[in-house]
Write an enzyme that holds these catalytic residues in place. Structure first.
Site, mmCIF file in Angstrom:
data_model
loop_
_atom_site.group_PDB
_atom_site.id
_atom_site.type_symbol
_atom_site.label_atom_id
_atom_site.label_comp_id
_atom_site.label_asym_id
_atom_site.label_seq_id
_atom_site.Cartn_x
_atom_site.Cartn_y
_atom_site.Cartn_z
ATOM 1 N NE ARG A 55 16.449 76.493 1.017
ATOM 2 C CZ ARG A 55 16.191 77.207 2.114
ATOM 3 N NH1 ARG A 55 17.162 77.659 2.843
ATOM 4 N NH2 ARG A 55 14.944 77.465 2.444
ATOM 5 N NE ARG A 114 22.574 86.825 -1.238
ATOM 6 C CZ ARG A 114 22.572 86.664 0.067
ATOM 7 N NH1 ARG A 114 21.600 86.006 0.660
ATOM 8 N NH2 ARG A 114 23.544 87.144 0.797
ATOM 9 C CG ASP A 139 11.671 80.689 -1.094
ATOM 10 O OD1 ASP A 139 12.736 80.284 -0.600
ATOM 11 O OD2 ASP A 139 10.632 80.826 -0.420
ATOM 12 C CE1 TYR A 162 8.271 80.410 6.692
ATOM 13 C CE2 TYR A 162 7.319 78.448 5.700
ATOM 14 C CZ TYR A 162 8.349 79.065 6.386
ATOM 15 O OH TYR A 162 9.454 78.344 6.757
ATOM 16 N NE ARG A 218 21.732 81.716 2.900
ATOM 17 C CZ ARG A 218 20.826 81.762 3.855
ATOM 18 N NH1 ARG A 218 20.703 82.846 4.584
ATOM 19 N NH2 ARG A 218 20.060 80.724 4.101
#
Ligand code: CP3
Length: 347
Positions: free
Chosen positions: A25, A38, A75, A152, A29
């Site tokens: 990652r 973003r 992703d 998921y 952020r």
């Protein structure tokens, strides 16, 4: 020559003076420049499907820290979306998907080879990166492992103990296995296309492997990883594969042999000395500093980084975190980790 990049040398089994380093990652952020890009893209999924901007955020941590590898910005949940699932992200909560719990849901999915239309922008991102990366930086492509992606798709969201996926595998094993097989085939197709677009290494993220125990781990974590690795090696024998069966515990010991992966990524629950004795003899290992240190920093970060480098110093090692860096991390702590690994930090 490509073979001389540090990351590829470690993956080939070479013991280097200082390990190559990158970070799960690493585009994210915690970086103000990521948040700005973003914002420009609109939202996270628009960023994933915008090749210029996805390439830009992939490059940001390379510019800042000079990592030895860049990981494609995308992703793992783009594959379910390409198979026909609805996907959206709820700010502050995470992903939401339409669910696959019944035969009719499965029957509505697209075939594995129909994913390219939707995923074409991802391949374009890789092609842009191939032209823009510094020549000693290795480009890593990735996908989720079938079990993690299935958790998921079945639950429609992240779940603390993957209960809905376990319930389906116990209640309707035929449907569960058909879904796993569809994801496996799509992943082979997807990773092959990533390699053809420029990925020099691929990584398979099985973030929820740890909730599979005993024979279920062998069948649903190891076997799909083996099948994907074998199919990729048949087509692209020179491309190394990194497996990340997060939470595998003592099952880490046999993972490389059972699956054929070139490198096993260790989570932070694994003791480095144990892994040096039990995992590293079978090939390169990657990891495994706790991402917490990127928040807390200080001498503990330096000490723990040095301990891990030393523990793995007798075999091939890629320095990394044990899981992804979190949004509350301090970019200065990342620099301290990089300097410590490369031997430049004082104190
Ligand atoms: O590592 C990288 O820098 C490359 C890009 C990457 C992302 N996700 C970007 C991302 C990679 C390799 C992933 C993998 C991924 N995605 C995994 C496996 C690894 C892991 O962390 O266990 C999983 C389980 C996912 C699914 C996913 N994506 C979740 C559960 C979430 C929400 C949680 C969160 O961190 O917000 C995401 C969102 C996501 N994927 C973000 C990023 C940078 C944050 C989205 C944002 O910018 O708002």
């Amino acid at each position: 020559m490509a073979g001389q990049k540090k990351l590829l040398r470690a993956l080939a089994g070479e013991v280097l003076e200082t390990p190559p380093i990158w970070m799960m990652r690493q585009a994210g952020r915690y970086l103000p420049e990521y948040r700005a890009t973003r914002e420009k893209a609109g939202d996270f999924l628009s960023l994933c499907y915008n090749p210029e901007l996805a390439a830009e955020v992939t490059l940001q941590p390379i510019r800042r820290y000079g990592f030895d590898a860049a990981i494609l910005f995308a992703d793992i949940l783009l594959v379910p979306q390409a198979l026909g699932a609805d996907l959206w992200f709820v700010t502050g909560e995470g992903p939401r998907l339409s669910t696959v719990t019944q035969q009719a849901d499965f029957d509505a999915l697209k075939p594995a080879d129909a994913i390219h239309d939707k995923l074409a922008p991802v391949y374009e991102t890789l092609r842009i990166l191939k032209g823009e990366l510094p020549q000693d930086t290795t480009l890593i492509g990735f996908a989720g492992a079938p079990w993690t992606v299935a958790t998921y798709m079945i639950a429609g969201r992240g779940t603390p103990a993957q209960e809905p996926a376990h319930a389906l595998r116990e209640g309707n094993v035929a449907l569960f296995e058909a879904l796993l097989d569809r994801i496996t085939k799509a992943t082979i197709t997807y990773l092959s296309a990533q390699i053809e677009a420029g990925a020099e290494v691929v990584k398979i993220f099985d973030s929820w492997a740890g909730s599979l125990k005993g024979a279920a781990f062998d069948k649903y974590a190891m076997e799909p990883a083996r099948e994907i690795t074998a199919a990729l090696k048949a087509k692209h024998p020179d491309i190394p594969v990194i497996g990340f069966p997060r939470g595998a515990g003592e099952k880490y010991a046999g993972f490389a042999k059972a699956t054929g992966v070139d490198c096993v990524a260790l989570d932070q629950s694994i003791d480095a000395d144990w892994a040096a004795a039990n995992v590293q003899p079978n090939g390169c290992v990657q990891g495994n500093l706790s991402p917490e240190h990127m928040v807390t920093g200080g001498q503990a970060l330096v000490d723990e980084t040095r301990r891990i480098v030393k523990a793995f110093s007798k075999g091939p090692h890629i320095f990394n975190l044990g899981h992804g860096i979190t949004p509350d991390a301090d970019p200065e702590n990342v620099q301290l980790m990089v300097d410590t690994v490369r031997g430049a930090a004082r104190g």
